[in-house]
Design an enzyme around this catalytic site. Sequence first.
Site, mmCIF file in Angstrom:
data_model
loop_
_atom_site.group_PDB
_atom_site.id
_atom_site.type_symbol
_atom_site.label_atom_id
_atom_site.label_comp_id
_atom_site.label_asym_id
_atom_site.label_seq_id
_atom_site.Cartn_x
_atom_site.Cartn_y
_atom_site.Cartn_z
ATOM 1 N N GLU A 1 0.821 -1.226 0.000
ATOM 2 C CA GLU A 1 0.000 0.000 0.000
ATOM 3 C C GLU A 1 0.852 1.273 0.000
ATOM 4 O OE1 GLU A 1 -3.670 -1.255 1.772
ATOM 5 O OE2 GLU A 1 -4.392 0.810 1.585
ATOM 6 N N GLY A 2 1.917 1.241 -0.793
ATOM 7 C CA GLY A 2 2.809 2.396 -0.901
ATOM 8 C C GLY A 2 3.966 2.248 0.058
#
Length: 385
Positions: A365-366
């Site tokens: 998620e990044g």
Amino acid sequence: MLEMEIRPELAEMRREVRRFVEAELRPFAEAMDRGSDYPPGLTEALARQGFLGIRLAEEHGGAGMGLAQYCLVQEELARGHPIFPVLVASSSGLTPMAIQRHGTPAQKARYLPKLPRGESRTAFALSEPEAGSDAGAIRTRARRQDGGWVINGMKQFISNADVADLFLVMAVTDPEKGGGGGVTGFLVERGTQGLVVGRVDRTMGTDAWTVAEVMLHDCVVPEDAVLGEVGQGFRLALEALDEGRLSVASICLGTADRMLELSVAQAKARRTFGAPLADRQAIQWMIADSAVEVATARSLLYETIRAREAGRPTGVMASMCKLHCSEMAGRVVDRAVQIHGAMGLMRGQPVERAFRDMRLFRIGEGSSEVQRMVIARGLLRGMAG
Ligand SMILES: Cc1cc2nc3c(=O)[nH]c(=O)nc-3n(C[C@H](O)[C@H](O)[C@H](O)COP(=O)(O)OP(=O)(O)OC[C@H]3O[C@@H](n4cnc5c(N)ncnc54)[C@H](O)[C@@H]3O)c2cc1C
């Protein structure tokens, strides 16, 4: 372990969720620590408690709760096992919330009501072999044809893909515009001809959390598979990821808090050289450092949630939360392992599992580097929040 002043209804909710995790979910966590995939009955237990549709509107069978309640539940569930909040996110996270915000009435009616009942799961398919951090480089292509679209491409590292019934697939519809208005989100159902779930991978984290490849080969979807507007997919993905970062931060915070608790208990229980570990300054300092980190992470996260609830921009703050909480959890769990000695390295021990689980969150998620990029760019452009 370190409480912070929160609204009374949230404090009451925290107590209830903690009781539920201890009383109802602990056996599932233990089964998964012994290597089980999703144990039977887990989805039903989360559904009965109203967690699966926690953010979905009541008209879709959800609990209609806000971001603060959602993050609090994710934090508390994570204290039991990271798969609990991951299951909740597949019913109330990225894809479901994107449908609730941008779906047509028909899309909402078709896809949302099954989620709170645990009868359906979703996946969010953005990453590709050549596009992870650089999500704007996706190559999956959707071309118009009579009455619909044909999608071709490949997605990679997609959580829950092996069990999902619905995929939100990001595809390029206008190569000249790319991420600046040339990407569109498509709702593709499992079983659609041309969508194949490929290799399923297990990460170094918990066995129950799988990621998989999703291949799209001449996959034909109707016009009404488009979520939101054509060309607005990237904006929609970034909006979803913004809140996703707060959910991830909550999971890391809950885990770190539990690890601190276990560190304190072990330091009191274990004796060496005739005295408890807790008497040693070296151990006390580890506990003190973890306590400060958990408390500051919680302050940052709760302040960001309050700002978002108040309608203030929080893109930069959400990245700060994701960065800080995931890195902080890595350090706290590392200290917890150290305090537990060899016992902390043994398979099936909560600290051992958490050590592996928490490593995932600095990439998924990044990654931490991408969060730093977002934060620095925001500050350099003078963005508020
Ligand atoms: C457990 C897990 C679940 C996931 N679930 C999903 C999902 O459901 N849906 C989905 O679409 N994706 C999912 N992903 C993929 C995830 O979003 C990507 O792994 C992530 O964005 C990083 O991309 P990458 O792995 O390709 O790394 P890369 O982009 O190849 O980066 C490699 C390393 O280089 C660093 N880096 C990259 N660019 C720069 C730069 N410009 N400056 C400095 N450093 C840089 C990165 O931070 C990273 O450390 C999941 C990943 C994991 C680990």
